[in-house]
Design an enzyme around this catalytic site. Structure first.
Site, mmCIF file in Angstrom:
data_model
loop_
_atom_site.group_PDB
_atom_site.id
_atom_site.type_symbol
_atom_site.label_atom_id
_atom_site.label_comp_id
_atom_site.label_asym_id
_atom_site.label_seq_id
_atom_site.Cartn_x
_atom_site.Cartn_y
_atom_site.Cartn_z
ATOM 1 N N GLY A 26 0.994 -1.176 0.121
ATOM 2 C CA GLY A 26 -0.047 0.185 -0.195
ATOM 3 C C GLY A 26 1.102 1.244 0.015
ATOM 4 N N GLY A 49 3.792 0.809 2.607
ATOM 5 C CA GLY A 49 4.407 -0.336 2.069
ATOM 6 C C GLY A 49 5.637 -0.020 0.925
ATOM 7 N N LYS A 62 -2.743 -3.619 6.393
ATOM 8 C CA LYS A 62 -3.847 -2.755 7.459
ATOM 9 C C LYS A 62 -4.061 -3.454 8.610
ATOM 10 C CE LYS A 62 -5.046 0.475 4.500
ATOM 11 N NZ LYS A 62 -4.774 1.890 4.764
ATOM 12 N N LYS A 80 0.455 8.008 19.018
ATOM 13 C CA LYS A 80 0.221 8.074 17.572
ATOM 14 C C LYS A 80 -1.337 7.545 17.382
ATOM 15 C CE LYS A 80 0.570 8.041 13.079
ATOM 16 N NZ LYS A 80 0.919 6.914 12.160
ATOM 17 N N ASN A 87 -4.597 9.709 15.433
ATOM 18 C CA ASN A 87 -5.302 8.863 14.474
ATOM 19 C C ASN A 87 -6.736 9.147 14.782
ATOM 20 O OD1 ASN A 87 -2.689 6.530 13.760
ATOM 21 N ND2 ASN A 87 -3.428 8.064 12.255
ATOM 22 N N SER A 107 -5.772 11.427 4.726
ATOM 23 C CA SER A 107 -5.626 10.523 5.502
ATOM 24 C C SER A 107 -5.918 8.890 5.101
ATOM 25 C CB SER A 107 -6.480 10.631 6.886
ATOM 26 O OG SER A 107 -7.701 10.038 6.471
ATOM 27 N N SER A 108 -5.437 8.040 5.717
ATOM 28 C CA SER A 108 -5.220 6.567 5.181
ATOM 29 C C SER A 108 -6.871 6.182 5.126
ATOM 30 C CB SER A 108 -4.523 5.817 5.874
ATOM 31 O OG SER A 108 -4.679 5.805 7.488
#
Ligand code: PAF
Length: 307
Positions: A9, A12, A78, A186, A190, A256-257
């Site tokens: 992803g 990665g 994920k 973190k 998030n 954002s992811s």
């Protein structure tokens, strides 16, 4: 160091690109055949500050038996795939292999520890922002430190060895003696950014400039901080809301992811982020209505995308 990265992803590809540039023995593992073919043909392309860097991938495969035992397995799948990925990667993990998770959310360590002893596990976070533009094509949207740490003191030499590899590859890295503090630090960021940007369909920076959105972020982060406090976690900063606002500014143009996942019709990491805060809240008797609502809304978006 022989490195295997699981997951091609955005993150990665970013780590694979930087480590391959530094000429490490590297293999990228990805289950999506389309991505494997695209990266095998064209390598990884990193768009950064208007320029494009093309990196040839020394090895990319879907077959774990192609890679042999790794010195380090870096998990960048994920969070909801961690258990399956570690199980699938068992042929890559020997008695000396370090397994490092830099994934978002909580629960990854526990999933890895079902198959790998604690002494071989490192965990950490990365402040890099990356957006997946296509198979093997990413935009490097923000730089920052990667913080890693061992779960037990005997793992410290592994953390320092990985730090040296990262530093030598242009990836600024820090070793922390309290990895749970880092992970919760973190997590709260998030908690404040991911679900809100996905629901509102905005880039991270908008949370800072839309007053009402900032107010919701504040509530969500305060709930998470109350849970962390009750669990005895020492956060790595004094003010979690100020820290989240700072990350919004540093990654202002980043998608954002979770917003990327929703946009692409993928499952999200909501259960490992806001969902974790809500679950702890329930268990500890701490009120977490904003995190519960954000979790329900993101799950509804996932449902709508599927139907
Ligand atoms: O998940 C993400 O997108 C990132 O962790 C962060 C820090 C929110 C930046 O976009």
């Amino acid at each position: 160091m022989k490195i295997v990265i699981a997951g091609a992803g955005a993150m990665g590809c970013l780590f694979a690109g930087m480590l391959a540039e530094a000429k490490h023995e590297l293999c990228l593992l990805e289950k999506d055949a389309g991505r494997v073919n695209a990266i095998r043909c064209s390598g990884v392309s990193i768009e950064r500050e208007g320029a494009e860097l093309q990196v040839t991938m020394p090895s990319i495969t879907s077959n774990v038996y192609d890679t042999g035992i790794a010195d380090m397995l870096l998990l960048l799948v994920k969070a909801y795939d961690t258990d399956n990925a570690v199980q699938a990667c068992l042929p890559v993990i020997g008695p000396d292999t370090t397994v490092l998770t830099l994934q978002n959310g909580l629960g990854n360590i526990e999933a890895i520890n079902k198959y790998v002893p604690q002494s071989q596990i490192l965990a950490g976070t990365t402040a890099h922002g990356a957006t997946l533009l296509g198979s093997g094509r990413i935009r490097h949207a923000g730089r920052g430190d990667t913080v890693i740490g061992a779960l037990a003191p005997e793992g410290a030499p592994r953390a320092h060895a990985v730090q040296a590899v990262f530093q030598g590859s242009g990836i600024p890295a820090i070793v922390s003696a309290d990895i749970h503090s880092v992970l919760w630090g973190k997590l709260l960021v998030n908690v404040g950014i991911n679900a809100l940007t996905a629901i509102m369909e905005v880039q991270n920076g908008r949370i800072g400039d839309i007053e009402h959105l900032h107010a919701v972020m504040e509530r969500a982060v305060h709930e998470g901080a109350a849970v962390a406090f009750r669990l005895g976690i020492a956060l790595p900063y004094i003010d979690p809301v100020a820290r989240t606002a700072e990350v919004c500014r540093a990654t202002t143009d980043n998608i954002s992811s979770m917003f990327q996942d929703i946009r692409s019709g993928r499952h999200t990491e909501i259960d490992s982020i806001n969902g974790v805060v809500a679950a702890y809240g329930k268990r500890l008797g701490i009120s977490t209505p904003v995190n519960r609502m954000l979790t329900c809304l993101v799950k509804s978006l996932e449902f709508v995308a599927k139907t």
